[in-house]
Design an enzyme around this catalytic site. Structure first.
Site, PDB file in Angstrom:
ATOM      1  CB  SER A   1      -1.995   3.948   4.388  1.00 35.55           C
ATOM      2  OG  SER A   1      -1.174   2.916   3.959  1.00 35.55           O
TER       3      SER A   1
ATOM      4  CG  HIS B   1       2.626   4.713   1.367  1.00 34.54           C
ATOM      5  ND1 HIS B   1       3.175   4.908   2.608  1.00 34.54           N
ATOM      6  CD2 HIS B   1       1.550   3.949   1.553  1.00 34.54           C
ATOM      7  CE1 HIS B   1       2.460   4.262   3.517  1.00 34.54           C
ATOM      8  NE2 HIS B   1       1.465   3.663   2.898  1.00 34.54           N
TER       9      HIS B   1
ATOM     10  CG  HIS C   1       3.978  -1.355   3.463  1.00 31.55           C
ATOM     11  ND1 HIS C   1       3.935  -0.403   2.485  1.00 31.55           N
ATOM     12  CD2 HIS C   1       3.318  -0.834   4.535  1.00 31.55           C
ATOM     13  CE1 HIS C   1       3.278   0.649   2.932  1.00 31.55           C
ATOM     14  NE2 HIS C   1       2.894   0.425   4.168  1.00 31.55           N
TER      15      HIS C   1
ATOM     16  CE1 TYR D   1       1.693  -3.648   0.558  1.00 36.55           C
ATOM     17  CE2 TYR D   1       1.484  -3.691   2.942  1.00 36.55           C
ATOM     18  CZ  TYR D   1       1.354  -3.022   1.736  1.00 36.55           C
ATOM     19  OH  TYR D   1       0.899  -1.740   1.722  1.00 36.55           O
ATOM     20  CD  GLU D   2       5.550  -1.400  -0.927  1.00 39.91           C
ATOM     21  OE1 GLU D   2       5.830  -0.800  -1.966  1.00 39.91           O
ATOM     22  OE2 GLU D   2       5.653  -0.889   0.206  1.00 39.91           O
TER      23      GLU D   2
ATOM     24  CB  ALA E   1      -3.924   3.232   7.928  1.00 41.36           C
TER      25      ALA E   1
ATOM     26  CG  MET F   1      -0.870  -5.185   6.436  1.00 38.66           C
ATOM     27  SD  MET F   1      -1.468  -5.193   4.739  1.00 38.66           S
ATOM     28  CE  MET F   1      -3.203  -5.653   4.987  1.00 38.66           C
ATOM     29  CB  SER F   2       3.473  -0.542   8.359  1.00 38.65           C
ATOM     30  OG  SER F   2       2.617   0.228   9.181  1.00 38.65           O
TER      31      SER F   2
ATOM     32  CG  ASN G   1     -10.304  -1.277   8.430  1.00 38.76           C
ATOM     33  OD1 ASN G   1      -9.303  -0.665   8.052  1.00 38.76           O
ATOM     34  ND2 ASN G   1     -10.252  -2.518   8.852  1.00 38.76           N
TER      35      ASN G   1
ATOM     36  CG  HIS H   1      -5.455   0.852  -0.194  1.00 34.10           C
ATOM     37  ND1 HIS H   1      -4.771   0.904   1.017  1.00 34.10           N
ATOM     38  CD2 HIS H   1      -4.775   1.671  -1.028  1.00 34.10           C
ATOM     39  CE1 HIS H   1      -3.719   1.724   0.897  1.00 34.10           C
ATOM     40  NE2 HIS H   1      -3.706   2.200  -0.336  1.00 34.10           N
TER      41      HIS H   1
HETATM   42  N1  HPA Z   1      -5.881  -5.040   8.542  1.00 32.14           N
HETATM   43  C1  HPA Z   1      -4.574  -4.877   8.268  1.00 32.14           C
HETATM   44  N2  HPA Z   1      -4.031  -3.707   7.955  1.00 32.14           N
HETATM   45  C2  HPA Z   1      -4.829  -2.639   7.926  1.00 32.14           C
HETATM   46  C3  HPA Z   1      -6.202  -2.733   8.198  1.00 32.14           C
HETATM   47  C4  HPA Z   1      -6.757  -4.005   8.526  1.00 32.14           C
HETATM   48  O1  HPA Z   1      -7.969  -4.174   8.778  1.00 32.14           O
HETATM   49  N3  HPA Z   1      -6.720  -1.474   8.062  1.00 32.14           N
HETATM   50  C5  HPA Z   1      -5.677  -0.654   7.732  1.00 32.14           C
HETATM   51  N4  HPA Z   1      -4.540  -1.359   7.647  1.00 32.14           N
END
Ligand code: HPA
Length: 274
Positions: free
Chosen positions: A32, A63, A85, A87-88, A115, A213-214, A237, A249
């Site tokens: 990302s 993406h 991903h 989750y999609e 990320a 998440m990847s 973050n 995001h």
């Molecule tokens: N959690 C999950 N996925 C992420 C995060 C997070 O804090 N930051 C970037 N991708």
């Protein structure tokens, strides 16, 4: 694996070979906000995912969905600009098939970038972290289903998902590029929601340093097929509850774009050492 999947892989390979006859042995998946990395490639050939049977387009902002082959500092590499991903709503095959197409195209080394949220106080936004190991907390596994022995065994070993030789090379490349490189364990969650504060506390206790998440599904498919994997997280973050602000995001994309420049310096040195 079904016959339809094998046919899909074969047609994906043919579609790429028609545009790029001599495919490189190293591929990088951009996470990302990191898609800008592809701009650094010279003599690039871009094939949109939509033109490759077996490649699905990501629905996520940040993406783009291109397979790009070009030269980075004299070394030809392939770049997947954008990934899909779990989750999609995609099944395991949608994630496995592109990696298997890369395998059939001759890819031997796969660099997975992402990320991620940082779970240690020293892993704040902008940190670049080499993934040393992972936890498949989501229990999502693209290897479920009939096994195709032509790719790998039914029960693949995961004692070293992230190749030790590649890790040593990453550390050398980071030192040469003057990029501080931290290390950590990545825990894979399904998403798409960011975590609760209680979940983040649990993940830290479980031994995780990064959450995202990847990456883990692709790593599993690549290791099953005998592709060497390196993983790099850009911390965008702190995990929920570790910092006063909520996750977004937009923040992920902004921090990833900044740290992406350092990542590019690191990857330049790294691919030259392969
Ligand atoms: N959690 C999950 N996925 C992420 C995060 C997070 O804090 N930051 C970037 N991708």
């Amino acid at each position: 694996m079904t016959q339809e999947t094998s046919a899909l892989i074969a047609s994906g390979v043919a579609a790429v070979q028609a545009r790029i006859p001599d495919f490189p042995k190293t591929a990088i998946v951009l996470g990302s906000g990191l898609g800008g990395f592809a701009k650094g490639l010279s003599d690039a050939t871009t094939v949109p995912f939509g033109d490759i049977p077996g490649f699905s387009r990501s629905t996520v902002v940040g993406h783009s969905g291109n397979l790009i082959v070009g030269t980075l500092d004299g070394k030809r590499i392939a770049v997947m600009q954008g990934r899909i991903h779990a989750y999609e709503g995609h099944g395991g095959a949608a994630i496995a098939t592109p990696i298997r197409i890369l395998k059939r195209l001759g890819v031997e080394t796969l660099v997975l970038t992402n990320a991620a949220g940082g779970l240690r106080t020293d892993l704040g936004p902008g940190s670049i972290v080499m993934i040393e190991d992972h936890i498949n907390f989501a229990q999502f596994n693209p290897l479920i289903g009939p096994n195709d022995d032509s790719f790998g065994p039914r029960f693949p070993d995961m004692s070293a998902p992230y190749d030790s030789d590649l890790r040593a090379k990453l550390e050398t490349a980071a030192a040469a590029a003057g990029v501080p490189l931290k290390k950590g364990v990545y825990i894979f969650v399904l998403g798409p929601n960011f975590e609760t504060a209680a979940e983040i506390r649990m993940f830290a206790k479980l031994g995780a340093d990064l959450v995202g998440m990847s990456t883990v599904p692709e790593c599993l498919v690549a290791r099953h097929a005998g592709i060497k994997v390196a993983g790099i997280s850009i911390v965008t973050n702190y995990g929920t509850g570790l910092a006063p602000s909520a996750q977004s995001h937009e923040e992920t994309l902004a921090i990833a774009a900044q740290a992406g420049q350092q990542l590019e310096q690191l990857l330049r040195k790294f691919v030259r050492s392969l």
